[in-house]
Structures are given as C-alpha cells and as structure tokens.
Design an enzyme around this catalytic site. Structure first.
Site, PDB file in Angstrom:
ATOM      1  N   LYS A  82     -28.792  29.341  -1.001  1.00 26.53           N
ATOM      2  CA  LYS A  82     -29.946  29.751  -0.101  1.00 26.53           C
ATOM      3  C   LYS A  82     -30.610  30.809  -0.676  1.00 26.53           C
ATOM      4  CE  LYS A  82     -30.498  30.921   4.669  1.00 26.53           C
ATOM      5  NZ  LYS A  82     -29.731  30.995   5.912  1.00 26.53           N
ATOM      6  N   SER A 157     -31.927  29.023   9.760  1.00 27.31           N
ATOM      7  CA  SER A 157     -32.766  29.080   8.463  1.00 27.31           C
ATOM      8  C   SER A 157     -32.453  28.509   7.317  1.00 27.31           C
ATOM      9  CB  SER A 157     -32.648  30.534   8.436  1.00 27.31           C
ATOM     10  OG  SER A 157     -31.358  31.171   8.287  1.00 27.31           O
ATOM     11  N   SER A 181     -27.712  29.518  11.903  1.00 25.77           N
ATOM     12  CA  SER A 181     -28.413  29.022  10.691  1.00 25.77           C
ATOM     13  C   SER A 181     -27.854  28.082   9.745  1.00 25.77           C
ATOM     14  CB  SER A 181     -29.167  30.253   9.961  1.00 25.77           C
ATOM     15  OG  SER A 181     -29.944  30.847  10.570  1.00 25.77           O
TER      16      SER A 181
END
Length: 482
Positions: A82, A157, A181
C-alpha cells in the site's frame, strides 16, 4: 495476453511451484507485469510498478533455487504494498500532492519480513490521501474502481490492494486498517482481508511511536484465499523493537489454523450489529450465506451485542479519536517534512481532508475522554458476547459498491452520515479484536458483498479457521471477472 495459468495461481501455489522448480520466479513476475500493463487502466489499482526491483528479486530467487539453497515461505510470490508504507528506494506518496516525490529511505518492518521470506515486491497500490477515507481517490492518481464494475469505487483506504487482487494482478497484497481500511475494500472487491489483533504485526510509527494506539491501527494481509492470507500473516507477525505495542510470539501457526475443524464453534450472527441500517440486498446475501458455518459444523445463533448505543454514538467517538490522530499527522508534516498543511500547502490537500480536519472544531480533552467511555461500552459489550460465543458474524458494509464520487446518504429509509455511516468496521478498531471480511456473495446486479467475522481477543486463529471453513463450503475463487 498474460498467462492465465500464472495469474490465477494462489500465493501458496506460486511458492510451491517455485520451490519445486516447476515455475521460475522470473516467469511469474514477467507474466504479472504484463497483466498489470494490460489491465491496470481498468481499475487504477497500482500507482507505482516496481518492475526493476521485481525482476532483480526474481533473479535472486531463481539463483537460490538453482543452487539448492533453502527458500522462504513466500518464495517467488509477487506482493503489492500500500502506498502508505515504505519500500526502500521507492516513492511513497501517501496519496497526497504534498508527498508525491517522496522516496523512502528504508523498508517498513513488515516489508523487510516479506523480503526475508523471498517475496517479490511488484508495486505500490492506491490509497486516499493519508489513508483518510472509506473510498479510494486522491489528487495524485485519481480513483480506484472495483474489478466487478470499475465505475464503482473499490473502497478504502486499501482500495488499490483490493482491486489488484480482485483483478488477479497479484496474488498477495498488504493493507492497513484504522477504521475498516482492510475490510472495506475486501468487501467491495470480493476478496479476503484480515485485520489481525492489535499488535500482531509491527508498525513503525515515528515521530510518535505510540500514535497508532487510538483508534487502533492494524497492518494485515489481503488475498483471494484464506490460506494465502494466513501464509502472509505467518511472515508479517511477531514482536519488533520499533513498535511498543507488538504482541509476543505465542507460537500460533496461522496456516495450520485454516485446516482446523470448527465443529461446535459458537457463532453469534448479528447482520446489522443491532444498530446499523442495512441495504436489503446486503441483508439477503448475508442471511443466505451464514448457514455455511452451520454446514461446516458450527452452531449459529441470532444474537446482538448488548450495546446501549446508537450508530451515531459509535461514529462520533470514532471521529473524536481520528481527528486527534489527523491533527498529529499534520504536526508531523510540519516538523518532519517542513511542510505547511495548515497554511501555504493547504491548497494542495483534497477538499475533504481540509473540511474534515482543518475546518472542524478541535477536539477537547473532555470530548476525548467521553469518547473513551463509548469505546469502553463497545469493549464491554463484546467481552460479554465472547463469554458466550466464539465468533461474531456481521455485515462488513451496509451497502454494495457505489459509483465514484457518490456516497450513501440514506440506507433502507434511514439517513446516514455519507463518509462513514455505511461502514460496520469501526467498533473493532476501538476494541482491537481480530476481524476479517469474507466474500459472502453478490447482489442481483453482480456486486460483491462481504461478511465480517470477528474473533475474541487475540483469537486470530479462530477467525482464520472459520473463514477457511466458510470458503470450503462457499468457494469464491471462480467469481472474479476476466
């Protein structure tokens, strides 16, 4: 076209075939780089492709195989990181124009562990600015779509991670989770995502080593199979000196947990957690799917936690904690990066970031401690529930994926807060319990729905065992779009 045999492999399958010499790491990397090149425009999952690093690491793995050297458990497995977390020598933008040229000096601790296990970092995945959001969009790279309908958001996210997995661009991806997330994009992208117990995977948080405590932030695996997630967790977990909250190694074999029987395990089924409105299609999918636990030998009973709270109470408490975290983030940008997010650099931030942080009232110490009382009520309700049950099953999200730029304002006749009022994940970031999102099925429009499975404190193995049993009864691997 990219090789369908390779892009359809699980991480466990890749590692096994590389160790056996049946496939080279180089062949795997080249096939997936080709697939990313062909398909990434559909979803905008990857924002940086580390092709040179991936090829170099693949060559090293192949040489180790040729020389008969011992290999790590993720030998030759491409993994996505990420874009909030650091890979040495690679840009980490945090989805913000303030950091769009920032290159990391060192690997995050979990990245170091993945590389030590002979995994191959193939790229960085999209995230909203600083990870602040339940949908993935930013001013650097734009939005990420779910592979099931790229015009609809992948969730956030860790949206890029979910989309990369769901479109079979990579077999493993890492996510982070402060309010859902990992689980939110797992639900929207039809993949499996595990938020482990708080402290299970080390986080290097500086300048404030204690900053990921309230609400609890977790790093964890995302994958297309439960076994793959367990394999990744085995590698990522364990104490580390940079993180004052990491748990001691209790010897749990997470892969072995996926092979365990769940006969007699007691599951409390509360689709709406007793306080959330649900889209009727989501409720119907969950009601149909939950019997997979019973068919696997568990006992399922309808039971809500004893919460004397409304949904708004939970969300208000979460926002109280989160605003303090976000203000601290801006302080760190000023002191560590010489940026001015409250002044000269304000126009470079997303409007939603400005509105949520800079234009909202500062949190008082009294409000902060009152939010802790709400957090305690959540913790105590879960403590009482887990005294009677081994697991809790609920919706991950109240709605299926929605179009880019839109957010729900009403669900089944009930008004909700648009940014986070449709998310059922935040209670477990306030309590620290392990929680996963399992692909549970699809709406009539073919959109994925996730079921959240929550375990007792530190019972990550129970969550994995139940998730794997569910997967055996309701396999989802053939559901991904081509």
């Amino acid at each position: 076209m990219a090789d369908p045999e390779i892009h359809g492999l699980t991480a466990a399958g890749v590692a096994r075939r590389v160790r056996e010499g049946d496939l080279t790491a180089t062949a795997i990397v080249e096939a997936l780089l080709k697939r990313i090149d062909e398909r990434n425009d559909r979803t905008n999952a990857f924002v940086t492709v580390t092709d040179e690093l991936a090829r170099e690491t693949a060559r090293e793995v192949d040489e180790a195989v040729e020389n008969g050297e011992s290999l790590g458990p993720l030998a030759g497995v491409p993994v996505a990181i990420k874009d909030l977390d650091d890979v040495a020598g690679v840009v980490t933008t945090h989805g913000s124009k303030l950091l769009e040229d920032h290159v990391a000096d060192a690997n995050a601790p979990f990245v170091e562990r993945l590389l030590d296990a002979d995994a191959i970092v193939i790229g960085k995945t999209n995230t909203p600015e600083f990870g602040l959001g339940c949908t993935t969009d930013n001013r650097v790279f734009g939005p990420t779509g779910t592979p099931f309908d790229p015009d609809r958001n992948a969730g956030g996210s860790s949206g890029g991670a979910g989309a990369a997995l769901g479109d079979r661009l990579v077999p493993l991806a890492q996510g982070s989770d402060t309010g859902g997330s990992i689980r939110t994009p797992s639900s929207f992208c039809g993949v499996y995502g595990l938020k482990p117990s708080f402290g299970r995977v080390p986080i290097e948080s500086r300048p404030d080593a204690f900053g990921h405590h309230t609400p609890f932030t977790h790093l964890g695996p995302m994958a297309r199979s439960v076994e793959d997630a367990a394999l990744m967790l085995d590698v990522m977990s364990g104490p580390h000196p940079v993180d004052p909250f990491t748990l001691p190694d209790d010897g749990t074999d997470f892969v072995a947990a996926t092979e365990r029987s769940i006969d007699g395990l007691r599951v409390a089924y509360t689709p709406d957690f007793g306080i959330y409105p649900l889209d009727p299609q989501v409720r119907a999918v969950l009601d149909d799917a939950v019997d997979a636990f019973e068919r696997a030998g568990a006992v399922v009973e309808r039971a809500d936690p004893a919460l004397d709270l409304e949904q708004a109470d939970v969300l208000d408490a979460f926002y109280t904690f989160a605003k303090v975290r976000w203000e601290a983030l801006f302080d760190a940008l000023e002191t560590e990066r010489n940026l001015d997010p409250r002044g000269a650099d304000r126009d470079r931030l997303r409007p939603v970031t400005v509105e949520t942080i800079l234009e909202s009232d500062p949190v008082t110490t009294r409000e902060y401690k009152l939010a802790d009382v709400v957090r305690t009520q959540i913790y105590d309700a879960l403590r009482e529930l887990f005294a009677e049950y081994d697991l809790l099953a609920t919706a991950t999200l109240a709605v299926p994926p929605f179009p880019h730029g839109e957010h729900p304002t009403e669900i089944d006749g009930t008004e909700v807060e648009p940014l986070r009022g449709w998310v059922l994940t935040q209670p477990f970031n306030m309590s620290g319990h392990p929680a996963a999102s399992i692909p549970a099925g699809f709406t009539d429009d073919g959109l994925p729905v996730g079921m959240q499975v929550v375990g007792g404190r530190f019972a990550d193995d129970d969550v994995l065992a139940a998730s794997a049993a569910f997967e055996r009864k309701r396999p989802w691997d053939e559901s991904y779009p081509e």
